[in-house]
Design an enzyme around this catalytic site. Structure first.
Site, PDB file in Angstrom:
ATOM      1  N   HIS A 134       3.808  -2.764   3.022  1.00 31.51           N
ATOM      2  CA  HIS A 134       4.063  -1.396   2.526  1.00 31.51           C
ATOM      3  C   HIS A 134       5.446  -1.317   1.887  1.00 31.51           C
ATOM      4  O   HIS A 134       6.430  -1.719   2.526  1.00 31.51           O
ATOM      5  CB  HIS A 134       3.970  -0.397   3.685  1.00 31.51           C
TER       6      HIS A 134
ATOM      7  N   ASP B 181       0.807  -1.220   0.000  1.00 29.60           N
ATOM      8  CA  ASP B 181       0.000   0.000   0.000  1.00 29.60           C
ATOM      9  C   ASP B 181       0.845   1.278   0.000  1.00 29.60           C
ATOM     10  O   ASP B 181       2.004   1.278   0.423  1.00 29.60           O
ATOM     11  CB  ASP B 181      -0.887   0.033   1.248  1.00 29.60           C
TER      12      ASP B 181
END
Ligand SMILES: [Zn+2]
Length: 223
Positions: A173, A29
């Site tokens: 991430h 993300d």
């Protein structure tokens, strides 16, 4: 038997059937993050696919990574333009956040994301209606690596392996350096456990999601 042609093409790869083999979808993300290039190198080296839920502002500032993601067979999702909480935003703001991101990704890589992951994984009926207008299902995650909080290579690996399951969708991430640093070892371990590293669309294929559907459904989501 005829001799093999000198420049025989490699046999075409069969698509992975996640109802038949163990699959897992690693998702990254908020990027493309600073370390996306290194992550892409690792994924390429181990022939692993991933899904990137991009923020439009970074698709705009780091278009080269977006282009590589598409060229190298990864999937792209829309994660808003500037990461506001959609459940505290009005419809106009949500639509503009999604549209600006579609535009930035299209400009960078020539394609538009077909999945939406709202910031913080927070969605409500308004967000679902708007996702439907954009023809996208809402994709959350089955488990998190907690990489953003631990920022520790061993902890990220331990947590990810603890929550890994067939057809799992794992939140990570690519702006967390330790996630990217630990990725070669993590991929090797997952492969040793029999996992195929595939995209979100591969693992949700049998779910037959409609635009606006939320998957997996969060606890307490009103049906
Ligand atoms: Zn995010």
């Amino acid at each position: 038997m005829a001799p093999a042609p000198a420049f025989a093409q490699a046999p075409k790869k069969e698509p992975v059937d996640c109802t038949q083999v163990k699959c897992i979808a690693l998702t990254f993300d908020d990027g493309p993050g600073k370390y996306a290039g290194t992550l892409l190198d690792t994924l390429k080296k181990y022939d692993a696919k991933a899904t990137f839920f991009l923020e439009g502002q970074y698709a705009k500032s780091r278009p080269t990574y977006v282009k590589r993601m598409v060229t190298e067979g990864h999937e792209l999702g829309n994660h808003s333009y500037s990461h506001p909480d959609f459940t505290k935003s009005d419809a106009g703001k949500i639509k503009s956040e999604i549209q600006k991101t579609q535009d930035a990704v299209k400009k960078a890589a020539g394609v538009e994301p077909k999945l939406l992951r709202p910031p913080y994984g927070l969605a409500d009926l308004q967000v679902s209606d708007i996702a439907a207008e954009f023809d996208m299902p809402i994709i959350l995650w089955t488990a998190g690596s907690q990489d953003w909080s631990s920022k520790n290579v061993e902890a990220i690996q331990k947590q990810t392996l603890a929550v890994a399951e067939p057809n799992g969708i794992i939140l990570m991430h690519d702006w967390v350096k330790q996630t990217v640093d630990g990725m070669p070892a993590l991929i090797k371990t997952l492969k040793n456990k029999g996992y195929h590293l595939v995209t979100v669309s591969d693992v949700i294929k049998s779910e037959k999601l409609e635009p606006g559907d939320v998957f997996p459904l969060p606890e307490g989501w009103a049906q």
